[in-house]
Design a protein around this motif. Structure first.
Motif, short mmCIF file in Angstrom:
data_model
loop_
_atom_site.label_atom_id
_atom_site.label_comp_id
_atom_site.label_asym_id
_atom_site.label_seq_id
_atom_site.Cartn_x
_atom_site.Cartn_y
_atom_site.Cartn_z
N SER A 1 39.94 17.57 -24.97
CA SER A 1 39.95 17.26 -23.76
C SER A 1 41.16 17.08 -22.81
CB SER A 1 38.86 16.15 -23.47
OG SER A 1 39.32 15.05 -23.95
N LEU A 2 41.74 16.54 -23.52
CA LEU A 2 43.29 15.47 -23.41
C LEU A 2 43.91 17.47 -22.02
CD1 LEU A 2 45.14 13.29 -21.80
CD2 LEU A 2 45.81 13.11 -24.03
N LEU A 3 43.92 18.11 -24.06
CA LEU A 3 44.92 19.16 -23.46
C LEU A 3 44.20 20.43 -22.33
CD1 LEU A 3 45.83 20.10 -26.67
CD2 LEU A 3 47.40 19.15 -25.67
N SER A 4 42.78 19.89 -22.61
CA SER A 4 41.95 20.76 -21.17
C SER A 4 43.01 20.58 -20.44
CB SER A 4 40.66 20.82 -21.73
OG SER A 4 40.56 21.86 -20.54
N ASN A 5 42.63 18.89 -19.38
CA ASN A 5 43.14 18.09 -18.67
C ASN A 5 44.29 18.61 -18.57
OD1 ASN A 5 40.81 17.30 -18.94
ND2 ASN A 5 40.84 15.11 -18.86
N PHE B 1 42.54 20.02 -14.09
CA PHE B 1 41.46 19.96 -13.50
C PHE B 1 40.42 18.68 -14.32
CE2 PHE B 1 36.63 19.87 -13.77
CZ PHE B 1 36.02 20.17 -13.14
N TYR B 2 41.29 17.41 -13.54
CA TYR B 2 40.60 16.19 -14.34
C TYR B 2 39.41 14.85 -13.72
CZ TYR B 2 45.80 16.88 -13.87
OH TYR B 2 47.10 17.65 -14.01
N GLU B 3 38.65 16.21 -14.25
CA GLU B 3 36.94 15.37 -13.59
C GLU B 3 36.40 15.95 -15.21
OE1 GLU B 3 34.71 16.81 -10.72
OE2 GLU B 3 36.30 16.52 -9.55
N VAL B 4 35.47 15.02 -15.63
CA VAL B 4 34.80 14.88 -17.13
C VAL B 4 32.88 14.84 -16.53
CG1 VAL B 4 35.27 12.86 -17.58
CG2 VAL B 4 34.38 14.07 -19.07
N ASN C 1 33.46 7.14 -10.00
CA ASN C 1 33.64 7.97 -10.44
C ASN C 1 35.23 8.09 -10.85
OD1 ASN C 1 34.60 8.89 -7.68
ND2 ASN C 1 33.13 10.37 -7.71
N THR C 2 35.76 6.67 -10.94
CA THR C 2 37.43 7.57 -11.00
C THR C 2 38.12 6.70 -12.36
OG1 THR C 2 38.33 7.86 -9.09
CG2 THR C 2 39.90 7.23 -10.34
N ILE C 3 38.40 7.23 -13.40
CA ILE C 3 39.15 6.31 -14.68
C ILE C 3 40.20 5.77 -14.33
CG2 ILE C 3 38.72 5.91 -17.11
CD1 ILE C 3 35.80 6.58 -17.10
N GLU C 4 40.86 4.95 -14.66
CA GLU C 4 42.47 5.24 -14.25
C GLU C 4 42.89 5.40 -16.51
OE1 GLU C 4 44.58 2.56 -12.10
OE2 GLU C 4 43.79 3.32 -10.12
N LYS C 5 42.42 6.26 -16.54
CA LYS C 5 42.70 6.26 -17.86
C LYS C 5 42.68 7.70 -18.29
CE LYS C 5 41.59 3.44 -20.95
NZ LYS C 5 43.01 2.74 -21.15
N LEU C 6 43.47 7.60 -19.48
CA LEU C 6 43.70 9.33 -20.32
C LEU C 6 42.22 9.99 -20.56
CD1 LEU C 6 46.67 9.80 -21.43
CD2 LEU C 6 46.35 10.00 -19.05
N TYR C 7 41.60 8.42 -20.79
CA TYR C 7 40.02 9.15 -21.66
C TYR C 7 38.86 8.60 -21.13
CZ TYR C 7 42.45 6.12 -24.30
OH TYR C 7 42.60 4.08 -25.25
N CYS C 8 37.99 8.04 -21.64
CA CYS C 8 36.85 7.87 -21.05
C CYS C 8 36.81 6.95 -22.21
CB CYS C 8 35.36 8.97 -21.40
SG CYS C 8 34.86 9.90 -20.09
N HIS C 9 36.79 5.08 -21.48
CA HIS C 9 36.47 3.83 -22.63
C HIS C 9 35.77 3.20 -21.65
CE1 HIS C 9 38.44 -0.04 -22.73
NE2 HIS C 9 38.75 0.09 -23.92
N ASN C 10 34.99 2.62 -22.89
CA ASN C 10 34.09 2.33 -22.56
C ASN C 10 33.77 0.89 -21.23
OD1 ASN C 10 30.90 1.76 -23.33
ND2 ASN C 10 31.35 -0.20 -23.64
N HIS C 11 34.59 0.35 -21.53
CA HIS C 11 35.00 -0.64 -20.51
C HIS C 11 35.63 -0.63 -19.29
CE1 HIS C 11 36.52 -4.99 -19.06
NE2 HIS C 11 37.61 -4.63 -18.35
N SER C 12 36.43 0.83 -19.48
CA SER C 12 36.29 1.65 -17.84
C SER C 12 35.50 1.71 -17.10
CB SER C 12 37.80 2.11 -18.46
OG SER C 12 38.90 2.09 -18.75
N LEU C 13 34.70 2.28 -18.51
CA LEU C 13 33.31 3.30 -17.43
C LEU C 13 32.24 1.98 -17.07
CD1 LEU C 13 31.68 5.73 -17.13
CD2 LEU C 13 30.66 5.33 -19.01
N VAL C 14 32.24 0.60 -17.56
CA VAL C 14 31.47 -0.20 -17.51
C VAL C 14 31.72 -0.55 -15.85
CG1 VAL C 14 30.44 -2.66 -17.07
CG2 VAL C 14 30.15 -1.08 -19.82
#
Length: 272
Positions: free
Chosen positions: A38-42, A47-50, A129-142
């Motif tokens: 997913s990181l390489l695809s972005n 396209f930085y959406e998931v 809908n914005t996570i300031e990380k390079l991947y989805c992280h539980n605390h960031s999503l919460v």
């Protein structure tokens, strides 16, 4: 993958320690697969959406990878503890049947440990809908939820303690007792015991530093750190251990190094 193949093909490596090394390599592939495609695809697409479903899948995979890695390191420390402190009873204590049970526990415990936090996250409703990380992280999503997250945060912090403290206690207990025994051994035997433990200690140190950096910059928001620094710190524990660990074990253990070099030599000759 080469390390896994060598351990599978070489019958002399069908021992508890090498099975754990193989599990650690497999977990590195699991964690890398959760992040890198997913990181390489972005990066390549710009396209930085998931989707939420993909984000939740990545959260589950990355968090379980992290817990499995620490659990494997604890199991490795216990294996070295038995080998050095109880050498005559090693094969009876670490029999193949017990090793298989230990490896099953290594993989099942993290899945069950993270499940409660994950289920609570699934029940949240999100209004950002914005996570300031390079991947989805539980605390960031919460943090993106528009509902009360105090329960999820409390359970999350408790879970971090529950799925890290037992492993930490096992690692510290094992290596403290190993050190105590080593100090009583003759110099030559002491050096041999230390060489046996060094790969495990190096892996523990490398992974612990990566996890500490990720937790600090994630929970404390990284303070005044620039985004690029925070991004590097956040992916260190996902990138570096899977790269470094196979090298550490492949070069440190003569039992792995010799068949590994032989396999690479055969592959090179066939390629010619």
């Amino acid at each position: 993958m080469v390390l896994i193949c060598v351990i599978y093909l070489e019958k002399s490596l069908h021992e508890p320690m090498y099975f754990l090394v193989c599990s650690q390599a497999a977990n590195g592939l699991y964690g890398g697969t959760a992040l890198l495609p997913s990181l390489l695809s972005n990066i390549l697409s710009g396209f930085y959406e998931v989707s939420l479903a993909c984000c939740l899948t990545q959260i589950f995979a990355i968090h379980t990878y992290a817990i499995v890695e620490f659990t494997i390191l604890a199991a490795m420390s216990y294996d070295r503890y038995v080998a050095i402190c109880y050498p005559l009873q090693y094969h009876s204590i670490m029999s193949l049947s017990r090793t298989y049970k230990l490896i099953t526990l290594v993989w099942l415990y993290p899945l069950l440990a993270f499940l409660l936090v994950f289920v609570l996250t699934l029940q949240l409703r999100f209004c950002q809908n914005t996570i300031e990380k390079l991947y989805c992280h539980n605390h960031s999503l919460v943090k993106l939820s528009c509902t009360d997250t105090s329960l999820v945060n409390a359970v999350g912090l408790l879970s971090v303690a529950l799925y890290s403290l037992p492993q930490l206690v096992m690692v510290l207990y094992s290596y403290v007792h190993i050190l105590r025994i080593c100090m009583q051994l003759p110099r030559q035997s002491r050096l041999k015991a230390f060489r046996t433990c060094m790969p495990g200690l190096a892996s523990v140190a490398n992974y612990s530093v990566g996890c500490f950096l990720e937790i600090v910059q994630s929970r404390l928001e990284g303070g005044h750190l620039p985004f690029r620094a925070k991004a590097f710190l956040s992916i260190y524990f996902l990138i570096m251990p899977p790269i470094i660990n196979p090298v550490i074990y492949g070069m440190s253990f003569n039992a792995i190094r010799v068949p590994l070099l032989r396999l690479l030599w055969l592959l090179w000759r066939r390629g010619r």
